[in-house]
Design an enzyme around this catalytic site. Structure first.
Site, PDB file in Angstrom:
ATOM      1  N   GLY A   1       3.541  20.048 -47.075  1.00 26.52           N
ATOM      2  CA  GLY A   1       4.235  18.916 -46.449  1.00 26.52           C
ATOM      3  C   GLY A   1       5.007  18.114 -47.485  1.00 26.52           C
TER       4      GLY A   1
ATOM      5  N   ARG B   1      13.234  14.814 -60.525  1.00 27.58           N
ATOM      6  CA  ARG B   1      14.187  14.209 -61.480  1.00 27.58           C
ATOM      7  C   ARG B   1      13.558  14.085 -62.869  1.00 27.58           C
ATOM      8  NH1 ARG B   1      14.457   8.797 -62.835  1.00 27.58           N
ATOM      9  NH2 ARG B   1      16.489   7.932 -63.462  1.00 27.58           N
TER      10      ARG B   1
ATOM     11  N   ARG C   1      14.744  16.052 -66.313  1.00 28.70           N
ATOM     12  CA  ARG C   1      15.262  15.290 -67.465  1.00 28.70           C
ATOM     13  C   ARG C   1      14.329  15.393 -68.673  1.00 28.70           C
ATOM     14  NH1 ARG C   1      18.672  10.499 -64.555  1.00 28.70           N
ATOM     15  NH2 ARG C   1      20.225  11.971 -63.781  1.00 28.70           N
TER      16      ARG C   1
ATOM     17  N   ARG D   1       5.950  26.393 -45.789  1.00 22.28           N
ATOM     18  CA  ARG D   1       4.617  26.993 -45.854  1.00 22.28           C
ATOM     19  C   ARG D   1       4.873  28.501 -45.855  1.00 22.28           C
ATOM     20  NH1 ARG D   1       1.409  22.111 -45.107  1.00 22.28           N
ATOM     21  NH2 ARG D   1       2.497  20.813 -43.640  1.00 22.28           N
TER      22      ARG D   1
ATOM     23  N   ASP E   1      -3.566  20.793 -52.227  1.00 20.93           N
ATOM     24  CA  ASP E   1      -4.568  21.783 -52.646  1.00 20.93           C
ATOM     25  C   ASP E   1      -4.130  23.224 -52.393  1.00 20.93           C
ATOM     26  OD1 ASP E   1      -6.328  19.946 -53.549  1.00 20.93           O
ATOM     27  OD2 ASP E   1      -7.716  20.074 -51.850  1.00 20.93           O
TER      28      ASP E   1
ATOM     29  N   THR F   1       1.287  14.625 -51.703  1.00 23.46           N
ATOM     30  CA  THR F   1       0.915  14.608 -50.279  1.00 23.46           C
ATOM     31  C   THR F   1       0.689  13.164 -49.854  1.00 23.46           C
ATOM     32  OG1 THR F   1      -0.835  15.080 -48.682  1.00 23.46           O
ATOM     33  CG2 THR F   1      -1.494  15.171 -50.970  1.00 23.46           C
TER      34      THR F   1
ATOM     35  N   ASP G   1      -1.368  12.320 -47.745  1.00 25.98           N
ATOM     36  CA  ASP G   1      -2.746  12.198 -47.243  1.00 25.98           C
ATOM     37  C   ASP G   1      -3.779  11.665 -48.251  1.00 25.98           C
ATOM     38  OD1 ASP G   1      -1.977  13.072 -44.778  1.00 25.98           O
ATOM     39  OD2 ASP G   1      -2.646  15.133 -45.057  1.00 25.98           O
TER      40      ASP G   1
ATOM     41  N   ASP H   1      -5.560  13.257 -50.166  1.00 21.13           N
ATOM     42  CA  ASP H   1      -6.790  14.049 -50.061  1.00 21.13           C
ATOM     43  C   ASP H   1      -6.935  15.082 -51.184  1.00 21.13           C
ATOM     44  OD1 ASP H   1      -4.691  15.576 -49.160  1.00 21.13           O
ATOM     45  OD2 ASP H   1      -5.767  16.463 -47.483  1.00 21.13           O
TER      46      ASP H   1
ATOM     47  N   MET I   1      -1.040   9.556 -39.508  1.00 18.34           N
ATOM     48  CA  MET I   1      -1.213  10.933 -39.995  1.00 18.34           C
ATOM     49  C   MET I   1      -2.502  11.125 -40.789  1.00 18.34           C
ATOM     50  SD  MET I   1       2.325  12.760 -40.970  1.00 18.34           S
ATOM     51  CE  MET I   1       2.942  14.009 -39.855  1.00 18.34           C
TER      52      MET I   1
ATOM     53  N   ARG J   1      -4.544  14.984 -40.986  1.00 15.78           N
ATOM     54  CA  ARG J   1      -5.203  15.999 -40.145  1.00 15.78           C
ATOM     55  C   ARG J   1      -6.672  16.129 -40.511  1.00 15.78           C
ATOM     56  NH1 ARG J   1      -2.039  21.335 -40.318  1.00 15.78           N
ATOM     57  NH2 ARG J   1      -0.549  20.234 -39.029  1.00 15.78           N
TER      58      ARG J   1
ATOM     59  N   LYS K   1      -9.747 -13.026 -28.016  1.00 16.65           N
ATOM     60  CA  LYS K   1      -8.715 -12.241 -28.717  1.00 16.65           C
ATOM     61  C   LYS K   1      -7.726 -11.686 -27.701  1.00 16.65           C
ATOM     62  CE  LYS K   1     -10.283 -10.644 -33.166  1.00 16.65           C
ATOM     63  NZ  LYS K   1     -10.288  -9.539 -34.105  1.00 16.65           N
TER      64      LYS K   1
ATOM     65  N   HIS L   1      -5.343  -9.368 -28.380  1.00 14.41           N
ATOM     66  CA  HIS L   1      -4.930  -7.981 -28.631  1.00 14.41           C
ATOM     67  C   HIS L   1      -6.155  -7.195 -29.104  1.00 14.41           C
ATOM     68  CE1 HIS L   1      -4.746 -10.013 -32.527  1.00 14.41           C
ATOM     69  NE2 HIS L   1      -5.333  -8.914 -32.918  1.00 14.41           N
TER      70      HIS L   1
ATOM     71  N   ARG M   1      -2.395   1.228 -24.347  1.00  7.56           N
ATOM     72  CA  ARG M   1      -1.275   2.126 -24.651  1.00  7.56           C
ATOM     73  C   ARG M   1      -1.555   2.868 -25.961  1.00  7.56           C
ATOM     74  NH1 ARG M   1       0.104   0.516 -20.176  1.00  7.56           N
ATOM     75  NH2 ARG M   1       2.090  -0.465 -19.650  1.00  7.56           N
TER      76      ARG M   1
ATOM     77  N   ARG N   1       6.175  10.289 -43.011  1.00  9.64           N
ATOM     78  CA  ARG N   1       6.364  11.214 -44.119  1.00  9.64           C
ATOM     79  C   ARG N   1       7.767  11.105 -44.722  1.00  9.64           C
ATOM     80  NH1 ARG N   1       3.874  17.076 -43.006  1.00  9.64           N
ATOM     81  NH2 ARG N   1       6.032  17.727 -42.887  1.00  9.64           N
TER      82      ARG N   1
HETATM   83  P1  ADP Z   1      -0.698  21.697 -49.276  1.00  9.59           P
HETATM   84  O1  ADP Z   1      -0.150  22.243 -50.531  1.00  9.59           O
HETATM   85  O2  ADP Z   1      -0.081  20.393 -48.895  1.00  9.59           O
HETATM   86  O3  ADP Z   1      -2.204  21.698 -49.251  1.00  9.59           O
HETATM   87  P2  ADP Z   1      -0.739  24.057 -47.565  1.00  9.59           P
HETATM   88  O4  ADP Z   1      -2.217  24.164 -47.517  1.00  9.59           O
HETATM   89  O5  ADP Z   1       0.025  24.304 -46.313  1.00  9.59           O
HETATM   90  O6  ADP Z   1      -0.222  22.636 -48.060  1.00  9.59           O
HETATM   91  O7  ADP Z   1      -0.250  25.075 -48.691  1.00  9.59           O
HETATM   92  C1  ADP Z   1       1.122  25.163 -49.029  1.00  9.59           C
HETATM   93  C2  ADP Z   1       1.439  26.582 -49.400  1.00  9.59           C
HETATM   94  O8  ADP Z   1       0.666  26.967 -50.547  1.00  9.59           O
HETATM   95  C3  ADP Z   1       1.104  27.629 -48.364  1.00  9.59           C
HETATM   96  O9  ADP Z   1       2.059  27.748 -47.342  1.00  9.59           O
HETATM   97  C4  ADP Z   1       1.058  28.891 -49.219  1.00  9.59           C
HETATM   98  O10 ADP Z   1       2.359  29.308 -49.541  1.00  9.59           O
HETATM   99  C5  ADP Z   1       0.396  28.358 -50.500  1.00  9.59           C
HETATM  100  N1  ADP Z   1      -1.049  28.590 -50.439  1.00  9.59           N
HETATM  101  C6  ADP Z   1      -1.965  27.949 -49.695  1.00  9.59           C
HETATM  102  N2  ADP Z   1      -3.205  28.470 -49.857  1.00  9.59           N
HETATM  103  C7  ADP Z   1      -3.062  29.479 -50.735  1.00  9.59           C
HETATM  104  C8  ADP Z   1      -3.964  30.446 -51.312  1.00  9.59           C
HETATM  105  N3  ADP Z   1      -5.267  30.447 -51.019  1.00  9.59           N
HETATM  106  N4  ADP Z   1      -3.459  31.345 -52.182  1.00  9.59           N
HETATM  107  C9  ADP Z   1      -2.141  31.351 -52.481  1.00  9.59           C
HETATM  108  N5  ADP Z   1      -1.245  30.480 -51.970  1.00  9.59           N
HETATM  109  C10 ADP Z   1      -1.675  29.568 -51.113  1.00  9.59           C
HETATM  110  O1  F6P Z   2       1.642  15.987 -45.302  1.00  8.47           O
HETATM  111  C1  F6P Z   2       0.357  15.908 -44.786  1.00  8.47           C
HETATM  112  C2  F6P Z   2       0.413  15.958 -43.303  1.00  8.47           C
HETATM  113  O2  F6P Z   2       1.219  14.920 -42.921  1.00  8.47           O
HETATM  114  C3  F6P Z   2      -0.889  15.870 -42.545  1.00  8.47           C
HETATM  115  O3  F6P Z   2      -1.381  14.594 -42.386  1.00  8.47           O
HETATM  116  C4  F6P Z   2      -0.529  16.519 -41.264  1.00  8.47           C
HETATM  117  O4  F6P Z   2      -1.627  16.986 -40.598  1.00  8.47           O
HETATM  118  C5  F6P Z   2       0.365  17.617 -41.690  1.00  8.47           C
HETATM  119  O5  F6P Z   2       1.006  17.148 -42.859  1.00  8.47           O
HETATM  120  C6  F6P Z   2       1.319  18.051 -40.675  1.00  8.47           C
HETATM  121  O6  F6P Z   2       2.367  18.763 -41.246  1.00  8.47           O
HETATM  122  P1  F6P Z   2       3.216  19.855 -40.492  1.00  8.47           P
HETATM  123  O7  F6P Z   2       3.333  19.418 -39.080  1.00  8.47           O
HETATM  124  O8  F6P Z   2       4.506  19.830 -41.243  1.00  8.47           O
HETATM  125  O9  F6P Z   2       2.476  21.139 -40.622  1.00  8.47           O
END
Ligand code: ADP
Ligand code: F6P
Length: 324
Positions: A15, A25, A29, A76, A107, A129, A131, A133, A173, A175, A218, A220, A248, A257
């Site tokens: 993402g 950048r 540089r 991805r 990750d 990211t 997130d 995380d 956001m 997940r 309150k 709201h 709502r 993002r």
């Molecule tokens: P993020 O990097 O934000 O965690 P993803 O989990 O979607 O997002 O991973 C991004 C990309 O990294 C994937 O689409 C894939 O190309 C690569 N990737 C993810 N997991 C692996 C893995 N176990 N081994 C090699 N490449 C990976």
């Molecule tokens: O970038 C992180 C994130 O925004 C998560 O919070 C969310 O679940 C995910 O990306 C959704 O990304 P996409 O819809 O592009 O797969």
């Protein structure tokens, strides 16, 4: 002896996140300043496999620090998990004279970087990211912009929530991670904050809370709900039926993002990008950059991926007390 680095590549993966351009950048540089050539790899690992590789000069990264998204594009690429695909990617790097790559992502992207390192291409990861995380670091590129965007949006919903004496569920956001929800929940003074890591799925508690607050005067009731829990619209219907209070749901979605990065995201991304370029140019590999206790550091990728991150217990308890 460390391998001599003449040319490095940079890619963004997973993402996108505001501040990625500031990191690109800085990498371009700083590396050129170190006497090393830089190539931009478009659309993450998919672009590497498709050989979408361009030379980058200092002027190519002018006027991007303030822009959201990533000028390199991101994707991805599920096939990158396959050994033979990783081997081919390393071969492509060698064919283009790329000695090392900086990967900006989460990750999953780090695992791809680790695979390239196994096949002889030096790699460094930068946490990108919204997130927050990634366990080895207290900061990830884009989080600060995302929470400020979400906070401003929630303030706006709160105005109309008060005018109409409604309950509003606002889905942010995250997940798998509740950091955006936690920070916005506290910063927006939400009455309920639902985090995927902590939520017990007991809606009756929320309903009781709404009724009690209404009795206390309150006007709201703001519920910040994380994407990982989701179902905000059906939750709103159930709450309205149980409380008799108009309810709502608003799903903030991708607006969190995008947008121009905050000062913090631009600054930290610039330092992390420079740091990554420096250690890659020195011949280091299989490392990721982090920020902890006021310091920028680097960790072994495997070590970083094995670290665990949890919602800080004290922050969670405080969020509960302050929302009452
Ligand atoms: P993020 O990097 O934000 O965690 P993803 O989990 O979607 O997002 O991973 C991004 C990309 O990294 C994937 O689409 C894939 O190309 C690569 N990737 C993810 N997991 C692996 C893995 N176990 N081994 C090699 N490449 C990976
Ligand atoms: O970038 C992180 C994130 O925004 C998560 O919070 C969310 O679940 C995910 O990306 C959704 O990304 P996409 O819809 O592009 O797969």
């Amino acid at each position: 002896m460390a391998k001599e680095i003449k040319t490095i590549g940079v890619l963004t993966s997973g993402g996108d996140a505001p501040g990625m351009n500031a990191a690109i950048r800085a990498i371009v540089r700083k590396a050129i300043g170190n006497g090393v050539n830089v190539k931009g790899i478009k659309k993450g690992y998919q672009g590497l496999l498709n050989e979408e590789i361009v030379d980058m000069e200092k002027k190519d990264v002018s006027d991007i620090i303030q822009r959201g998204g990533t000028i390199l594009g991101t994707a991805r690429c599920l096939e990158f998990k396959e050994e033979n695909v990783q081997e081919r990617a390393a071969e492509i790097c060698r064919e283009h004279g790329i000695d090392g790559i900086i990967v900006i992502g989460g990750d999953g992207s780090y695992r791809g970087a680790q695979a390239l390192a196994r096949h002889g291409i030096n790699t460094i990861g930068i946490p990108g990211t919204i997130d927050l995380d990634i366990a080895c670091t207290e900061y990830t590129i884009g989080f600060d912009t995302a929470i400020n965007t979400a906070m401003q949006a929630i303030d706006k919903v709160r105005d109309t929530s008060s005018s109409h004496e409604r309950c509003n569920i606002i889905e942010v956001m995250g997940r798998n991670a509740g950091y955006i929800a936690l920070w916005c929940g506290v910063a927006n003074g939400a009455e309920d904050i639902l985090l995927p890591e902590k939520y017990d799925f007991n809606e009756q508690n929320i309903i009781n809370n709404i009724i009690t607050n209404r009795k206390r005067g309150k006007t709201h009731h703001i519920i910040v709900n994380a994407e990982g829990i989701g179902h905000s619209t059906s939750m709103a219907r159930r709450i309205e039926a149980a409380t008799g209070i108009e309810t709502r749901a608003t799903i903030l979605g991708y607006m969190q993002r995008g947008g121009s990065p905050t000062c913090k995201d631009r600054f930290y991304a610039s330092i992390m990008g420079s740091y990554a370029a420096d250690i890659l140019c020195e011949g280091k590999s299989n490392r990721v950059i982090g920020y902890r206790n006021g310091e920028f550091l680097d960790f072994d990728i495997e070590e970083a991926l094995n670290m665990r991150k949890e919602i800080p217990e004290y922050q969670f308890r405080v969020s509960k007390v302050l929302s009452q």
